[in-house]
Design an enzyme around this catalytic site. Structure first.
Site, short mmCIF file in Angstrom:
data_model
loop_
_atom_site.label_atom_id
_atom_site.label_comp_id
_atom_site.label_asym_id
_atom_site.label_seq_id
_atom_site.Cartn_x
_atom_site.Cartn_y
_atom_site.Cartn_z
N ASP A 101 16.70 -11.41 -2.26
CA ASP A 101 18.02 -11.23 -2.87
C ASP A 101 18.63 -9.86 -2.54
OD1 ASP A 101 18.10 -13.75 -3.95
OD2 ASP A 101 17.61 -13.13 -5.99
N HIS A 142 0.82 -1.21 0.00
CA HIS A 142 0.00 0.00 0.00
C HIS A 142 0.86 1.26 0.00
CE1 HIS A 142 -3.79 -2.06 0.36
NE2 HIS A 142 -3.38 -2.72 1.41
N ASP A 189 -8.35 -4.46 6.86
CA ASP A 189 -9.03 -5.33 5.91
C ASP A 189 -10.02 -6.26 6.60
OD1 ASP A 189 -7.92 -5.15 2.99
OD2 ASP A 189 -6.18 -4.89 4.28
N GLU A 235 -6.42 -11.57 7.22
CA GLU A 235 -7.16 -10.31 7.25
C GLU A 235 -8.58 -10.38 6.70
OE1 GLU A 235 -4.88 -7.45 4.96
OE2 GLU A 235 -3.97 -9.05 3.80
N ARG A 246 6.93 -6.09 3.38
CA ARG A 246 5.68 -6.68 2.92
C ARG A 246 5.62 -6.59 1.40
NH1 ARG A 246 -0.36 -5.16 5.06
NH2 ARG A 246 0.11 -3.08 4.21
#
Length: 248
Positions: free
Chosen positions: A88, A49, A178, A152, A74
């Site tokens: 990575d 987000h 959510d 969520e 996230r």
């Protein structure tokens, strides 16, 4: 040669020690470096987000690296290719959003695990390997990678025990915003019914043997969550703190 970096956050939540964190959505590395020295145990860089992606995340990880804070990342979704890129560039703790089932939990575990047990792609000259200077990195990497899953929705809540039982899952995060929408209260993450569901989920996650986590800007909900057993807790969001500071 270099040693595999230890994941202090993973070790702490495995001992169920309270870890307080900060949610980060800004892409500025100077701000990230400043916040890294504010006493938080962890900082969660959100590419779901926010405008962040792997390219803009890299300098943020570099900015916070000298400080005793664990960066959590996230991804935008459960996507093995995206997660591979984040690992990575040096992320060791991943929070996968919108996990709906034990099968999706297994997919997330596979995404952070090298073959033959997983599907993480193998590369040598990466920031994660300290540019090929960590001996045996590919055999040891999973020991210090921490996988957190985000539950969520109402449907996911019904499957908490099944999700928690998947080997390789290190913690489960409850997303109140959510979840509120899923329960019929969009935009009301602190609605009493949402809080009731959140606290019940936290207790169930603890009963299943995993550390629960939560983000809430409500001091009352935060304390209730900690009392219920929440282990990794965010009470601040960078943009919210900035706006509050500017508007008084």
């Amino acid at each position: 040669m270099a040693d595999l970096p230890k994941n202090a956050f993973k070790a702490a939540i495995k001992r169920f020690e309270l870890q307080r964190g900060l949610w980060c959505t800004m892409r500025d590395q100077l701000a990230a470096e400043m916040m890294a020295d504010c006493g938080f145990d962890w900082m969660m860089f959100d590419t779901e987000h926010s405008p962040m992606d792997a390219v803009s995340l890299l300098p943020l990880l570099q900015a916070v690296a000298p400080y005793p804070v664990t960066p959590i990342v996230r991804p935008s979704q459960l996507d093995a290719a995206e997660i591979k890129k984040l690992l990575d560039i040096g992320a060791q703790t991943i929070l996968v959003p919108y996990v709906q089932s034990a099968e999706e939990a297994r997919q997330a575990v596979a995404a952070v695990t090298y073959p033959p047990k997983g599907i993480r792609g193998v590369a040598g000259l990466t920031r994660a390997t300290r540019f090929a200077t960590i001996p045996g990195y590919h055999k040891m990497a999973r020991e210090e990678i921490c996988l957190l899953l985000q539950v969520e929705t109402r449907a996911a809540m019904d499957q908490i025990e099944e999700i928690a039982a998947v080997p390789g899952v290190d913690g489960i995060f409850i997303g109140p915003a959510d979840l509120a929408a899923s329960l019929g209260y969009p935009g009301e993450p602190n609605h009493p019914e949402v809080t009731k569901a959140v606290l019940d989920s936290i207790r169930r996650i603890r009963a299943a043997g995993l550390p629960p986590g939560i983000l809430t800007l409500s001091p009352e909900v935060r304390e209730q969550a900690i009392e219920a057993g929440a282990v990794f807790v965010a009470a601040h969001l960078d943009l919210a703190a900035l706006r509050k500071g500017l508007t008084g």
